[in-house]
Design a protein around this motif. Structure first.
Motif, short mmCIF file in Angstrom:
data_model
loop_
_atom_site.label_atom_id
_atom_site.label_comp_id
_atom_site.label_asym_id
_atom_site.label_seq_id
_atom_site.Cartn_x
_atom_site.Cartn_y
_atom_site.Cartn_z
N UNK A 1 0.77 -1.29 -0.01
CA UNK A 1 0.03 -0.09 -0.08
C UNK A 1 0.88 1.14 0.04
N UNK A 2 2.02 1.20 0.74
CA UNK A 2 3.01 2.25 0.65
C UNK A 2 3.81 2.48 -0.49
N UNK A 3 4.44 1.51 -1.05
CA UNK A 3 5.52 1.76 -2.00
C UNK A 3 4.97 1.50 -3.26
N UNK A 4 3.87 0.74 -3.63
CA UNK A 4 3.35 0.37 -4.80
C UNK A 4 2.11 1.24 -5.07
N UNK A 5 0.82 0.98 -4.34
CA UNK A 5 -0.31 1.83 -4.44
C UNK A 5 -0.20 3.26 -4.17
N UNK A 6 0.66 3.34 -3.18
CA UNK A 6 0.81 4.85 -3.01
C UNK A 6 1.48 5.72 -4.08
N UNK A 7 2.43 5.08 -4.70
CA UNK A 7 3.18 5.63 -5.55
C UNK A 7 2.62 5.89 -6.75
N UNK A 8 1.49 4.95 -7.23
CA UNK A 8 0.75 5.00 -8.40
C UNK A 8 -0.02 5.85 -8.42
N UNK A 9 -0.79 6.19 -7.20
CA UNK A 9 -1.93 7.03 -6.94
C UNK A 9 -1.32 8.69 -7.01
N UNK A 10 -0.07 8.67 -6.38
CA UNK A 10 0.61 10.08 -6.53
C UNK A 10 0.53 10.39 -7.93
N UNK A 11 1.24 9.40 -8.81
CA UNK A 11 1.47 9.80 -10.20
C UNK A 11 -0.16 10.12 -10.85
N UNK A 12 -1.03 9.25 -10.79
CA UNK A 12 -2.14 9.65 -11.16
C UNK A 12 -2.94 10.84 -10.76
N UNK A 13 -2.72 11.08 -9.31
CA UNK A 13 -3.67 12.46 -8.98
C UNK A 13 -2.62 13.72 -9.82
N UNK A 14 -1.32 13.31 -9.99
CA UNK A 14 -0.64 14.73 -10.69
C UNK A 14 -0.77 14.80 -12.04
N UNK A 15 -1.19 13.73 -12.91
CA UNK A 15 -1.31 13.79 -14.26
C UNK A 15 -2.40 14.87 -14.77
N UNK A 16 -3.47 14.94 -14.34
CA UNK A 16 -4.55 15.74 -14.85
C UNK A 16 -3.95 17.41 -14.90
N UNK A 17 -3.42 17.48 -13.79
CA UNK A 17 -2.70 19.09 -13.65
C UNK A 17 -1.64 19.10 -14.59
#
Length: 287
Positions: free
Chosen positions: A106-122
């Motif tokens: 949840x930290x290293x994989x899922x968390x990192x995936x969602x940090x990127x996904x959350x940033x992409x639209x911006x």
């Protein structure tokens, strides 16, 4: 040098802390996330408005989107997003608890995936930017005692390499960083170990435990030098796909890739033997 704005997860220690200090010292703005809001009070006092902070535990997926949306809203353009937050979990796969495994993923994989996904639209909306994903030598080479840590880092590298191709048309460059050992607090404060099973006492997996428990062990890498290279990479066009840092990282990755390529070549005839005949009328898709 034009001032840039950086968003970095996990700035209280390790590479995140070193990067934040170097960026603030040269006059860049940093939007940094921490789990403990008081852990960077010294940087706030020294650099004032150059440092924007928010509390974030990257295992909290809704919070990732809320915090990143807030950072872009309050700061406007963010030039570089650095997905850095994470830690190491070590021990033989059988030694690790279900709770430890879940938290590592949840930290290293899922968390990192969602940090990127959350940033992409911006980043798309503003017309481009950079993403730097912190990985490790363990994202390309595997060692006994690191199975779950490797699972997260090999996973995030596959995700990131696909994303870099998806977002290239939007002027978004993506880089994976693969450091070896560095003299940060990762080994003794950024790592966790599973409960010990006597059956693995003399197995290869025990080497990872011994290294972590050795208080005198010293890593080769200089984190300040490594972070400077990460920062400078943003001036490279196109963005480098990967940056290997440390002689130990280079040697381990070179050995791993050479071995995999050698094994692959030995299987070429076998691999080709499973294709339909070339005159088969069916449409063939090639990767």
């Amino acid at each position: 040098m034009a001032q840039r704005t950086w968003l970095i997860t996990g700035i209280n220690s390790g590479f995140g802390r070193h990067m934040t200090e170097q960026l603030l010292e040269r006059g860049d703005r940093v939007a940094g996330t921490v789990r403990n809001v008081n852990s960077v009070d010294d940087l706030k006092a020294k650099y004032g408005d150059l440092l924007w902070t928010d509390q974030l535990d990257v295992t909290d997926i809704p919070a990732i989107y809320t915090v990143i949306d807030r950072a872009f809203t309050e700061l406007g353009t963010i030039d570089v997003v650095v997905s850095n937050a994470g830690y190491g979990l070590f021990g033989a796969a059988e030694e690790l608890t279900i709770e430890q495994i879940t938290h590592q993923l949840n930290t290293n994989l899922s968390g990192s995936i969602h940090v990127v996904r959350a940033s992409l639209p911006h980043l798309r909306t503003q017309g481009g930017g950079r993403i730097i994903q912190l990985s490790t030598v363990g994202g390309q080479a595997a060692f006994p005692g690191g199975s779950l840590y490797h699972a997260t880092k090999w996973g995030i590298e596959g995700f990131t390499e696909a994303v870099m191709q998806e977002v290239a048309p939007f002027n978004i460059g993506v880089t994976i960083v693969e450091p070896g050992g560095a003299r940060t607090n990762f080994r003794h404060h950024g790592s966790k170990i599973g409960p010990k099973l006597d059956a693995y006492e003399n197995s290869p997996a025990s080497a990872a435990r011994r290294i972590l428990e050795d208080s005198k062990a010293v890593s080769l890498g200089d984190p300040a030098k490594m972070v400077k290279i990460m920062i400078d990479s943003v001036d490279q066009h196109p963005a480098p796909k990967r940056i290997v840092l440390g002689s130990d990282s280079y040697q381990a990755i070179h050995r791993a890739l050479s071995g995999r390529l050698q094994d692959l070549e030995l299987q070429k005839e076998l691999a080709f033997s499973t294709d339909f005949p070339k005159d088969n009328p069916s449409v063939a898709y090639k990767f």
